[in-house]
Scaffold this motif. Sequence first.
Motif, short mmCIF file in Angstrom:
data_model
loop_
_atom_site.label_atom_id
_atom_site.label_comp_id
_atom_site.label_asym_id
_atom_site.label_seq_id
_atom_site.Cartn_x
_atom_site.Cartn_y
_atom_site.Cartn_z
N LEU A 188 65.16 139.22 52.37
CA LEU A 188 66.05 138.09 52.12
C LEU A 188 66.02 137.07 53.26
CD1 LEU A 188 68.09 136.80 50.20
CD2 LEU A 188 69.89 138.05 51.37
N GLY A 189 65.99 137.57 54.50
CA GLY A 189 65.97 136.66 55.64
C GLY A 189 64.73 135.79 55.67
N LEU A 190 63.60 136.41 55.31
CA LEU A 190 62.33 135.68 55.28
C LEU A 190 62.37 134.59 54.21
CD1 LEU A 190 59.23 135.65 56.15
CD2 LEU A 190 58.88 136.96 54.06
N LYS A 191 62.81 134.97 53.01
CA LYS A 191 62.88 134.00 51.91
C LYS A 191 63.85 132.87 52.26
CE LYS A 191 61.80 137.47 48.40
NZ LYS A 191 62.43 138.51 47.57
N THR A 192 64.95 133.25 52.88
CA THR A 192 65.95 132.25 53.29
C THR A 192 65.33 131.26 54.26
OG1 THR A 192 67.75 133.85 53.02
CG2 THR A 192 68.20 131.92 54.38
N ASP A 193 64.65 131.77 55.29
CA ASP A 193 64.10 130.88 56.32
C ASP A 193 63.01 129.95 55.79
OD1 ASP A 193 65.93 131.66 58.13
OD2 ASP A 193 64.53 132.55 59.57
N GLN A 194 62.27 130.41 54.77
CA GLN A 194 61.28 129.51 54.16
C GLN A 194 61.99 128.35 53.47
OE1 GLN A 194 57.83 132.80 53.37
NE2 GLN A 194 59.17 132.35 51.72
N GLU A 195 63.09 128.66 52.81
CA GLU A 195 63.89 127.61 52.16
C GLU A 195 64.51 126.67 53.21
OE1 GLU A 195 63.94 127.08 48.84
OE2 GLU A 195 62.51 128.75 48.82
N VAL A 196 64.96 127.27 54.31
CA VAL A 196 65.55 126.48 55.40
C VAL A 196 64.49 125.49 55.92
CG1 VAL A 196 66.44 126.53 57.77
CG2 VAL A 196 67.27 128.19 56.09
N LEU A 197 63.27 125.96 56.07
CA LEU A 197 62.20 125.06 56.53
C LEU A 197 62.05 123.91 55.54
CD1 LEU A 197 59.92 124.31 58.52
CD2 LEU A 197 58.37 125.67 57.09
N GLY A 198 62.07 124.23 54.25
CA GLY A 198 61.99 123.19 53.22
C GLY A 198 63.06 122.13 53.39
N GLU A 199 64.29 122.58 53.67
CA GLU A 199 65.40 121.65 53.87
C GLU A 199 65.19 120.81 55.13
OE1 GLU A 199 67.96 121.06 51.73
OE2 GLU A 199 66.86 122.45 50.42
N VAL A 201 62.35 120.02 56.46
CA VAL A 201 61.27 119.05 56.19
C VAL A 201 61.84 117.86 55.41
CG1 VAL A 201 59.05 118.66 55.04
CG2 VAL A 201 59.43 120.77 56.33
N LYS A 202 62.74 118.14 54.48
CA LYS A 202 63.40 117.05 53.74
C LYS A 202 64.07 116.07 54.69
CE LYS A 202 64.60 119.14 49.35
NZ LYS A 202 65.60 119.99 48.73
N MET A 203 64.70 116.63 55.74
CA MET A 203 65.42 115.80 56.70
C MET A 203 64.48 115.07 57.65
SD MET A 203 68.24 118.79 57.39
CE MET A 203 68.73 118.37 59.04
N LYS A 204 63.41 115.77 58.07
CA LYS A 204 62.61 115.24 59.17
C LYS A 204 61.25 114.67 58.76
CE LYS A 204 65.01 118.17 62.53
NZ LYS A 204 65.55 117.21 63.51
N VAL A 205 60.70 115.18 57.65
CA VAL A 205 59.40 114.64 57.17
C VAL A 205 59.50 114.48 55.65
CG1 VAL A 205 56.92 114.78 57.64
CG2 VAL A 205 58.46 116.36 58.82
N PRO A 206 60.39 113.59 55.19
CA PRO A 206 60.72 113.55 53.75
C PRO A 206 59.52 113.32 52.83
CG PRO A 206 61.69 111.68 54.97
CD PRO A 206 61.20 112.66 55.98
N ALA A 207 58.53 112.57 53.29
CA ALA A 207 57.38 112.29 52.42
C ALA A 207 56.64 113.57 52.04
CB ALA A 207 56.42 111.31 53.10
N VAL A 208 56.54 114.49 52.98
CA VAL A 208 55.86 115.76 52.71
C VAL A 208 56.69 116.61 51.74
CG1 VAL A 208 55.06 117.95 53.71
CG2 VAL A 208 54.53 115.79 54.85
N TRP A 219 57.43 126.47 49.04
CA TRP A 219 57.18 126.64 50.48
C TRP A 219 56.59 128.00 50.81
CZ3 TRP A 219 56.46 123.08 53.90
CH2 TRP A 219 57.00 121.80 53.65
N THR A 220 57.05 129.03 50.06
CA THR A 220 56.59 130.38 50.36
C THR A 220 55.06 130.49 50.26
OG1 THR A 220 56.73 132.68 49.73
CG2 THR A 220 57.19 131.11 48.00
N LEU A 221 54.45 129.69 49.40
CA LEU A 221 52.99 129.75 49.23
C LEU A 221 52.25 129.30 50.48
CD1 LEU A 221 52.35 128.35 45.66
CD2 LEU A 221 51.80 130.62 46.53
N VAL A 222 52.80 128.32 51.19
CA VAL A 222 52.05 127.76 52.31
C VAL A 222 52.52 128.26 53.68
CG1 VAL A 222 51.17 125.72 51.13
CG2 VAL A 222 53.43 125.64 52.18
N VAL A 223 53.73 128.78 53.76
CA VAL A 223 54.21 129.17 55.10
C VAL A 223 54.63 130.62 55.25
CG1 VAL A 223 54.96 126.82 55.63
CG2 VAL A 223 56.62 128.46 54.72
N SER A 224 54.56 131.44 54.19
CA SER A 224 55.12 132.79 54.34
C SER A 224 54.41 133.56 55.46
CB SER A 224 55.08 133.56 53.03
OG SER A 224 53.75 133.84 52.69
N ARG A 225 53.10 133.38 55.62
CA ARG A 225 52.40 134.12 56.68
C ARG A 225 52.78 133.62 58.08
NH1 ARG A 225 46.69 134.14 56.48
NH2 ARG A 225 46.82 135.58 58.25
#
Length: 329
Positions: A188-199, A201-208, A219-225
């Motif tokens: 759960l912590g891992l899945k949560t943090d991937q979502e947090v990264l998504g949020e 990125v929305k704030m800091k690199v919105p175009a991506v 996000w899990t597809l590109v950053v889970s590792r």
Amino acid sequence: FSRVDPYGFERPEDFDYASYEAFFSRYLVVLTRRAVKWSKLLKGNNNIQKSLKVKRYIRKGIPNEHRALIWMIVSGAQTNMEQNPGYYHRLLEGEKNDKLVEAIKTDMNRTFPDNVKFRKTADPCLQHTLYNVLVAYGHHNKAVGYCQGMNFIAGYLILITKNEEESFWLLDALIGRILPDYYSPAMLGLKTDQEVLGELVKMKVPAVAELMERHGVMWTLVVSRWFICLFIDILPVETVLRIWDCLFYEGSKIIFRVALTLIKQHQAFILEATNFPDICDKFKQITKGAFVTECHSFMQKIFTDPGSLSMTTINKLRETCREKLLSQG
């Protein structure tokens, strides 16, 4: 430069020796200067207190000869080890869970096939040490047991500490305290943090963030590792160790800083992607090349590029993302 790096990893076929040499000759000057400063700081006694100065020193990199010691101290692993004498060996001598042992054995040969120190033919062969650390940890933390990814992290710890018991306590610091719930069965912590990264990125690199959404890339597809392996096998060894220096001192928000820096720095490149596989490919490519190899300038960037990133913000995002995940569950 030899085919095998100082940590025992074979360099890939396409390794760019020329640019690495150019980088390393510059970096060696930095390392030498840092080593002198660290020796003064430690003054032959192995004790440091957390302070702004120590934090600054750690961000600039811990010399390899002091790395294991500093990781042990700042992560709290040293204290735990001293307060539990003999505990590690008792774990190894106790009753074993057969399923756990089997799962760990299966992963032994898959751990760093490109590292000469983990080969069966090596003497000493680090597979045996790795096996012990993972088996002990699985019995120490039954809620986690063993999960893929832990073998790589424990392997790196063994390469740096060259000490079985210290590796065990550092693994405990990472999994038990520094990373919130990455390796429990539900992750759960891992899945949560991937979502947090998504949020973030929305704030800091919105175009991506917008591009990802448009093409339905999770996000899990590109950053889970990135999260599971803490950048092992994703970024160059020296860079990973510099990231871990900060991770042991400053905690899990360092992972977000690194991820955001990679994305922000390569924003234009990522935005060239026009479809789903293209996006996934771009995310593989942004973890290679001079930007990540130049670990010293890279580490300076992770503290400036993403801008301010407080633990308060991260914890608030974690709360909302976790609730969202649980309600979907």
